[in-house]
Design a protein around this motif. Sequence first.
Motif, PDB file in Angstrom:
ATOM      1  N   ILE A  82      -2.768   1.654   4.480  1.00  0.00           N
ATOM      2  CA  ILE A  82      -2.749   0.359   3.794  1.00  0.00           C
ATOM      3  C   ILE A  82      -1.960  -0.635   4.638  1.00  0.00           C
ATOM      4  O   ILE A  82      -0.844  -0.339   5.085  1.00  0.00           O
ATOM      5  CB  ILE A  82      -2.084   0.460   2.407  1.00  0.00           C
ATOM      6  CG1 ILE A  82      -2.771   1.527   1.549  1.00  0.00           C
ATOM      7  CG2 ILE A  82      -2.122  -0.893   1.688  1.00  0.00           C
ATOM      8  CD1 ILE A  82      -2.061   1.778   0.223  1.00  0.00           C
ATOM      9  N   ALA A  83      -2.534  -1.798   4.843  1.00  0.00           N
ATOM     10  CA  ALA A  83      -1.821  -2.865   5.545  1.00  0.00           C
ATOM     11  C   ALA A  83      -2.373  -4.213   5.112  1.00  0.00           C
ATOM     12  O   ALA A  83      -3.555  -4.342   4.771  1.00  0.00           O
ATOM     13  CB  ALA A  83      -1.944  -2.715   7.059  1.00  0.00           C
ATOM     14  N   ASP A  84      -1.503  -5.222   5.115  1.00  0.00           N
ATOM     15  CA  ASP A  84      -1.897  -6.605   4.845  1.00  0.00           C
ATOM     16  C   ASP A  84      -1.951  -7.367   6.157  1.00  0.00           C
ATOM     17  O   ASP A  84      -1.078  -7.192   7.030  1.00  0.00           O
ATOM     18  CB  ASP A  84      -0.896  -7.293   3.918  1.00  0.00           C
ATOM     19  CG  ASP A  84      -0.976  -6.783   2.486  1.00  0.00           C
ATOM     20  OD1 ASP A  84      -2.049  -6.298   2.092  1.00  0.00           O
ATOM     21  OD2 ASP A  84       0.040  -6.877   1.774  1.00  0.00           O
TER      22      ASP A  84
ATOM     23  N   ILE B 168      -6.149  -4.411   3.500  1.00  0.00           N
ATOM     24  CA  ILE B 168      -7.110  -3.474   4.093  1.00  0.00           C
ATOM     25  C   ILE B 168      -6.642  -2.046   3.881  1.00  0.00           C
ATOM     26  O   ILE B 168      -5.479  -1.709   4.114  1.00  0.00           O
ATOM     27  CB  ILE B 168      -7.309  -3.788   5.589  1.00  0.00           C
ATOM     28  CG1 ILE B 168      -8.018  -5.154   5.725  1.00  0.00           C
ATOM     29  CG2 ILE B 168      -8.104  -2.689   6.290  1.00  0.00           C
ATOM     30  CD1 ILE B 168      -8.247  -5.606   7.134  1.00  0.00           C
ATOM     31  N   ARG B 169      -7.568  -1.221   3.408  1.00  0.00           N
ATOM     32  CA  ARG B 169      -7.340   0.210   3.225  1.00  0.00           C
ATOM     33  C   ARG B 169      -8.219   0.932   4.255  1.00  0.00           C
ATOM     34  O   ARG B 169      -9.441   0.787   4.231  1.00  0.00           O
ATOM     35  CB  ARG B 169      -7.710   0.637   1.805  1.00  0.00           C
ATOM     36  CG  ARG B 169      -7.200  -0.303   0.685  1.00  0.00           C
ATOM     37  CD  ARG B 169      -5.719  -0.214   0.502  1.00  0.00           C
ATOM     38  NE  ARG B 169      -5.193  -1.202  -0.428  1.00  0.00           N
ATOM     39  CZ  ARG B 169      -4.608  -0.925  -1.607  1.00  0.00           C
ATOM     40  NH1 ARG B 169      -4.504   0.340  -1.991  1.00  0.00           N
ATOM     41  NH2 ARG B 169      -4.120  -1.883  -2.359  1.00  0.00           N
ATOM     42  N   TYR B 170      -7.592   1.683   5.154  1.00  0.00           N
ATOM     43  CA  TYR B 170      -8.342   2.220   6.288  1.00  0.00           C
ATOM     44  C   TYR B 170      -8.172   3.736   6.411  1.00  0.00           C
ATOM     45  O   TYR B 170      -7.117   4.291   6.129  1.00  0.00           O
ATOM     46  CB  TYR B 170      -7.916   1.534   7.589  1.00  0.00           C
ATOM     47  CG  TYR B 170      -6.450   1.678   7.952  1.00  0.00           C
ATOM     48  CD1 TYR B 170      -6.018   2.695   8.792  1.00  0.00           C
ATOM     49  CD2 TYR B 170      -5.497   0.788   7.459  1.00  0.00           C
ATOM     50  CE1 TYR B 170      -4.686   2.824   9.135  1.00  0.00           C
ATOM     51  CE2 TYR B 170      -4.158   0.907   7.786  1.00  0.00           C
ATOM     52  CZ  TYR B 170      -3.750   1.924   8.629  1.00  0.00           C
ATOM     53  OH  TYR B 170      -2.424   2.054   8.957  1.00  0.00           O
ATOM     54  N   PRO B 171      -9.241   4.424   6.844  1.00  0.00           N
ATOM     55  CA  PRO B 171      -9.183   5.879   7.001  1.00  0.00           C
ATOM     56  C   PRO B 171      -8.625   6.270   8.358  1.00  0.00           C
ATOM     57  O   PRO B 171      -8.272   5.417   9.191  1.00  0.00           O
ATOM     58  CB  PRO B 171     -10.662   6.275   6.891  1.00  0.00           C
ATOM     59  CG  PRO B 171     -11.380   5.112   7.500  1.00  0.00           C
ATOM     60  CD  PRO B 171     -10.575   3.882   7.120  1.00  0.00           C
TER      61      PRO B 171
ATOM     62  N   ASP C 225      -5.905   2.077  13.429  1.00  0.00           N
ATOM     63  CA  ASP C 225      -4.544   1.781  13.013  1.00  0.00           C
ATOM     64  C   ASP C 225      -4.408   0.275  12.814  1.00  0.00           C
ATOM     65  O   ASP C 225      -5.318  -0.503  13.130  1.00  0.00           O
ATOM     66  CB  ASP C 225      -3.510   2.302  14.010  1.00  0.00           C
ATOM     67  CG  ASP C 225      -3.692   1.749  15.413  1.00  0.00           C
ATOM     68  OD1 ASP C 225      -3.888   0.522  15.554  1.00  0.00           O
ATOM     69  OD2 ASP C 225      -3.626   2.535  16.381  1.00  0.00           O
ATOM     70  N   ALA C 226      -3.279  -0.135  12.280  1.00  0.00           N
ATOM     71  CA  ALA C 226      -3.091  -1.534  11.915  1.00  0.00           C
ATOM     72  C   ALA C 226      -3.156  -2.459  13.129  1.00  0.00           C
ATOM     73  O   ALA C 226      -3.723  -3.559  13.056  1.00  0.00           O
ATOM     74  CB  ALA C 226      -1.763  -1.710  11.176  1.00  0.00           C
ATOM     75  N   GLU C 227      -2.601  -2.038  14.243  1.00  0.00           N
ATOM     76  CA  GLU C 227      -2.619  -2.896  15.436  1.00  0.00           C
ATOM     77  C   GLU C 227      -4.041  -3.109  15.932  1.00  0.00           C
ATOM     78  O   GLU C 227      -4.422  -4.225  16.313  1.00  0.00           O
ATOM     79  CB  GLU C 227      -1.758  -2.274  16.542  1.00  0.00           C
ATOM     80  CG  GLU C 227      -0.266  -2.331  16.281  1.00  0.00           C
ATOM     81  CD  GLU C 227       0.309  -3.737  16.372  1.00  0.00           C
ATOM     82  OE1 GLU C 227      -0.378  -4.645  16.882  1.00  0.00           O
ATOM     83  OE2 GLU C 227       1.455  -3.925  15.914  1.00  0.00           O
ATOM     84  N   ALA C 228      -4.843  -2.055  15.937  1.00  0.00           N
ATOM     85  CA  ALA C 228      -6.232  -2.187  16.382  1.00  0.00           C
ATOM     86  C   ALA C 228      -7.019  -3.094  15.442  1.00  0.00           C
ATOM     87  O   ALA C 228      -7.840  -3.913  15.887  1.00  0.00           O
ATOM     88  CB  ALA C 228      -6.887  -0.814  16.466  1.00  0.00           C
ATOM     89  N   ILE C 229      -6.762  -2.967  14.138  1.00  0.00           N
ATOM     90  CA  ILE C 229      -7.440  -3.829  13.171  1.00  0.00           C
ATOM     91  C   ILE C 229      -7.049  -5.283  13.395  1.00  0.00           C
ATOM     92  O   ILE C 229      -7.898  -6.186  13.402  1.00  0.00           O
ATOM     93  CB  ILE C 229      -7.103  -3.372  11.735  1.00  0.00           C
ATOM     94  CG1 ILE C 229      -7.720  -1.999  11.461  1.00  0.00           C
ATOM     95  CG2 ILE C 229      -7.594  -4.394  10.715  1.00  0.00           C
ATOM     96  CD1 ILE C 229      -7.247  -1.358  10.174  1.00  0.00           C
TER      97      ILE C 229
ATOM     98  N   VAL D 235       3.455  -1.167   6.780  1.00  0.00           N
ATOM     99  CA  VAL D 235       2.189  -0.478   7.003  1.00  0.00           C
ATOM    100  C   VAL D 235       2.336   0.965   6.520  1.00  0.00           C
ATOM    101  O   VAL D 235       3.314   1.642   6.858  1.00  0.00           O
ATOM    102  CB  VAL D 235       1.794  -0.500   8.494  1.00  0.00           C
ATOM    103  CG1 VAL D 235       0.563   0.362   8.736  1.00  0.00           C
ATOM    104  CG2 VAL D 235       1.568  -1.927   8.966  1.00  0.00           C
ATOM    105  N   GLU D 236       1.373   1.418   5.735  1.00  0.00           N
ATOM    106  CA  GLU D 236       1.343   2.813   5.301  1.00  0.00           C
ATOM    107  C   GLU D 236       0.206   3.520   6.028  1.00  0.00           C
ATOM    108  O   GLU D 236      -0.959   3.132   5.902  1.00  0.00           O
ATOM    109  CB  GLU D 236       1.132   2.898   3.786  1.00  0.00           C
ATOM    110  CG  GLU D 236       2.263   2.316   2.956  1.00  0.00           C
ATOM    111  CD  GLU D 236       3.535   3.139   3.029  1.00  0.00           C
ATOM    112  OE1 GLU D 236       3.445   4.322   3.431  1.00  0.00           O
ATOM    113  OE2 GLU D 236       4.598   2.609   2.698  1.00  0.00           O
ATOM    114  N   GLU D 237       0.533   4.550   6.795  1.00  0.00           N
ATOM    115  CA  GLU D 237      -0.485   5.283   7.530  1.00  0.00           C
ATOM    116  C   GLU D 237      -1.270   6.202   6.581  1.00  0.00           C
ATOM    117  O   GLU D 237      -0.790   6.567   5.509  1.00  0.00           O
ATOM    118  CB  GLU D 237       0.168   6.110   8.638  1.00  0.00           C
ATOM    119  CG  GLU D 237       0.924   5.287   9.675  1.00  0.00           C
ATOM    120  CD  GLU D 237       0.016   4.350  10.453  1.00  0.00           C
ATOM    121  OE1 GLU D 237      -1.207   4.623  10.521  1.00  0.00           O
ATOM    122  OE2 GLU D 237       0.529   3.345  10.994  1.00  0.00           O
TER     123      GLU D 237
END
Length: 470
Positions: free
Chosen positions: A188-190, A351-354, A358-362, A383-385
């Motif tokens: 999870i990341a904003d 954004i909720r990502y599988p 990772d957040a930096e790439a997004i 950021v929650e991995e």
Amino acid sequence: MAIDYAAAAAKYRDDIIADLSTLVAIDSERDVEHATPEAPLGPGPARALATMLKIAQRDQFTTADVEHVAGRVELGAGDEILGLLAHLDVVPAGPGWTRTPFQTTIEGNRIYGRGTADDKGPGIAAYYALKVIRDLNLPLHKRVHLIYGTDEESEWYGMTRYMATQENPTLGFSPDAEFPIINGEKGIADFQISLHHVAARPATTTLQGFTAGIRDNMVPVTATATLTGTIPDNLQSQATAFDQQNDTHTAFTPVNNGVTITLTGRGAHSSIPAGGINAGTYLAAFIQTQGLQLDPAGAQYLGVITDFLHAETNGARLNIALTDQKMGPLTASPDIFHFEQDGPQTILVNIRYPHGTDAEAIRDTMESTIGSDLVDVDIHGRVEEPHYVPASDPLVQTLLAVYTDHTGLPGQEGIVGGGTYGRMLKRGVAFGAQMPGAPEVMHMPDEYITIDDIMRAVAIYADAIVRLAQ
């Protein structure tokens, strides 16, 4: 002899409803603007925590208050700690309620009120599970710590401080999701999209302001835009047709030399944005369909929304779409919109990502896709991995067995986009209290929990604690 946990729980039915009502009456939204040393996260969260600990003290449990931001209720003895991680804060009530949000309303089998489902109701169920175990004098070979945080819906400061200052559980579950189990949670990341200011030029219509959203984990229910200058005479009839096509509702308020437009959609939890009608993106889309000669800043802002964010929840037009075989697809939910001509022009996307990114790439991909000449994209907050406990883990297997024994229903692993305190433990999962197939009411107007579900949860949690604490 089999233990009848349901019968033991039933004795507390009225007490459970009364204690839940006491907690729901507290507006425990995080409010650091009114923080004090005695209430670091605001008066509401501190009051909710103090009230829960007083309930436990009333019943002769040992408790601990950790810096007025988290606390625990204790039972049992042993070298290991089994943790139950719940939260007492809530999201804002928001618009759309037909009942009083901070007062329980009982209608048939339903108890309405903000926090009944997320997470005061399940948190009370976990507490009464401890009472049932003590009443039945059941042996526990681990210490059981029922731990309450007070800002799970925002920064997780309370539970983070708890884990940093207290002995941590070695395994546990959070009663903050659904049955049969949630043993995997997406990352999870904003991401805040900030538009670059552009030079003004003559325009017949100016977007003076645009706002939507109250929390980064809630699909916005309402959005408001103010237009000045040339306003089409048929704007209201165009809105009627738009509403009929999109299941929205649009209203108009005249202002000096213009109009304020308010569009109402449908809210949803940001982990399942497809279940909502995002008022922010739909209002932008409505304005864009009117063929207005907009000012450059307004045109750019609405264009970013409609080109990259509207009517899509998988991030495809942002080039961040991704699906993992186990965790499923990435979801993108634009939740907070703010536009001023001479001020901030931002969109916050949750954004909720599988696994697999990772957040930096997004962040990098979002900025390059929209255009670094138009926007800056920043990671906003923590950021929650992604988190996953294998289905073969005895924790998962035990909880699934308990669920099946009490419901007669098959249990299988589950992975969601929601984030719970379960991910704070390496061997941590989420476990109830929502039943499979139940309507999604968390973060929604007229949130509720059924009396049947909360009573079932007490019995399931009591049995689960006893089995896990052997």
